[in-house]
Design an enzyme around this catalytic site. Structure first.
Site, PDB file in Angstrom:
ATOM      1  CG  HIS A  26      48.675  78.775  40.746  1.00  0.00           C
ATOM      2  ND1 HIS A  26      48.517  80.023  41.291  1.00  0.00           N
ATOM      3  CD2 HIS A  26      48.607  78.952  39.403  1.00  0.00           C
ATOM      4  CE1 HIS A  26      48.363  80.919  40.328  1.00  0.00           C
ATOM      5  NE2 HIS A  26      48.399  80.294  39.162  1.00  0.00           N
ATOM      6  CG  ASP A  30      49.699  79.597  44.705  1.00  0.00           C
ATOM      7  OD1 ASP A  30      50.895  79.403  44.431  1.00  0.00           O
ATOM      8  OD2 ASP A  30      48.873  80.036  43.887  1.00  0.00           O
ATOM      9  CD1 TRP A 142      41.258  84.791  35.678  1.00  0.00           C
ATOM     10  CD2 TRP A 142      39.149  85.492  35.705  1.00  0.00           C
ATOM     11  NE1 TRP A 142      40.807  84.743  36.978  1.00  0.00           N
ATOM     12  CE2 TRP A 142      39.516  85.175  37.016  1.00  0.00           C
ATOM     13  CE3 TRP A 142      37.851  85.966  35.473  1.00  0.00           C
ATOM     14  CZ2 TRP A 142      38.645  85.298  38.093  1.00  0.00           C
ATOM     15  CZ3 TRP A 142      36.984  86.081  36.560  1.00  0.00           C
ATOM     16  CH2 TRP A 142      37.388  85.755  37.829  1.00  0.00           C
ATOM     17  CE1 TYR A 144      44.736  87.061  33.603  1.00  0.00           C
ATOM     18  CE2 TYR A 144      44.716  84.791  34.319  1.00  0.00           C
ATOM     19  CZ  TYR A 144      44.634  86.132  34.607  1.00  0.00           C
ATOM     20  OH  TYR A 144      44.448  86.552  35.901  1.00  0.00           O
ATOM     21  CE  LYS A 175      41.173  88.192  38.605  1.00  0.00           C
ATOM     22  NZ  LYS A 175      42.417  87.478  38.449  1.00  0.00           N
ATOM     23  CE  LYS A 177      49.159  86.967  34.455  1.00  0.00           C
ATOM     24  NZ  LYS A 177      50.046  85.894  34.035  1.00  0.00           N
ATOM     25  N   GLY A 202      48.569  88.924  40.648  1.00  0.00           N
ATOM     26  CA  GLY A 202      49.783  88.199  40.292  1.00  0.00           C
ATOM     27  C   GLY A 202      50.497  87.655  41.512  1.00  0.00           C
ATOM     28  N   GLY A 228      44.401  88.111  44.721  1.00  0.00           N
ATOM     29  CA  GLY A 228      44.407  86.909  45.562  1.00  0.00           C
ATOM     30  C   GLY A 228      45.634  86.856  46.448  1.00  0.00           C
TER      31      GLY A 228
END
Ligand code: FBP
Length: 255
Positions: A26, A30, A142, A144, A175, A177, A202, A228
């Site tokens: 990102h 952040d 992950w 996604y 991992k 959501k 998230g 995180g």
């Protein structure tokens, strides 16, 4: 083939991992002047007694030496930045061999299910999965769903599909959501079979919402979480950690 050392990142079959790869994914937006120092987040992982710290190799190489006795290291072996708006694909940035040299207890890889790059992603993951297992390292995928063919990335059916793909491809953990569908999430966890499900944190949410979400995913059969921003963006990261541990390891309800 070495024995798979899954228990290194578990406590009594459950797990709480701290992630700090957002600087790549990102960018500095952040972070603050305080949290941008990797040692600030690594200290939280140590004081909080996390089951593992997820890092890209750059930060591991420059900062992890003083922490390696205290926290298991998980190297994220692929990643991408968020500037270019291209097909979802995070290329491999670290070899499994290098992750082992850095002392990793596990490796992580992001699979963008549904991406036009999916065949390439699956191939890359499969190779890394075999290499990791040769060293006895578990692999966290992950999962996604993302890209032009994915209408809603947290729809229960697409999450269930992602969980199943993780199992099919040989991930030891997925991992994923959470989508605020407690009943539906039981199905998602079932679809992962013997692959353990860790929920992602998230964007920053209220503490009450965070605890409710974690409680629901644990009730649905998840193994724990890899979090995180909701921890290190908070001004009381250790208090949040303590509460997350009560929910994950003791099955308690907070608030
Ligand atoms: P957070 O708890 O901060 O969301 O971290 C989890 C994570 O998976 C990170 O490892 C990663 O950097 C980020 O989320 C990626 O999220 P997205 O691709 O949705 O921006």
């Amino acid at each position: 083939m070495a024995k798979l050392r899954v228990e290194k990142i578990l406590t009594n079959g459950k797990s709480l991992l701290l992630a700090m790869d957002q600087g790549l994914e990102h960018g500095p937006k952040d972070f603050t002047i305080k949290t941008i120092d990797p040692e600030y987040v690594l200290d939280i992982a140590r004081k909080g007694g996390y089951n593992g710290m997820i890092l890209q190799k750059g930060i591991a190489e420059k900062y992890f030496e003083n922490y390696k006795q205290d926290i298991p290291l998980i190297i994220k072996v692929n990643g991408k930045a968020s500037i270019a708006q291209i097909d979802p694909y995070a290329s491999q940035l670290c070899s499994v061999k290098r992750a082992v040299q850095l002392g990793a207890s596990a490796v992580g890889y992001t699979i963008y299910l549904g991406s036009p790059q999916e065949p390439h992603i699956f191939r890359e993951f499969s190779k890394i999965q075999e290499e990791a297992h040769q060293f006895g390292l578990p692999i966290i995928a992950w999962m996604y769903p993302r890209g032009p063919f994915v209408k809603n990335d947290i729809d229960t059916d697409i999450l269930a599909y992602a969980a199943r793909v993780g199992l099919e491809l040989g991930a030891d953990f997925v991992k994923m959501k959470y989508n605020n569908d407690p009943k539906g999430y039981e199905w998602v966890v079932k679809c992962a079979g013997k692959t353990k499900l860790l929920v992602a944190g998230g964007e920053k949410k209220t503490e009450a919402q965070l605890y409710k979400d974690v409680h629901e995913v644990m009730q649905a059969g998840a193994t724990g979480m890899a979090i995180g921003r909701n921890v290190w963006q908070s001004d009381k990261p250790l208090e949040i950690t303590k509460n997350l541990k009560k929910i994950i390891f003791e099955g308690k309800r907070i608030l």
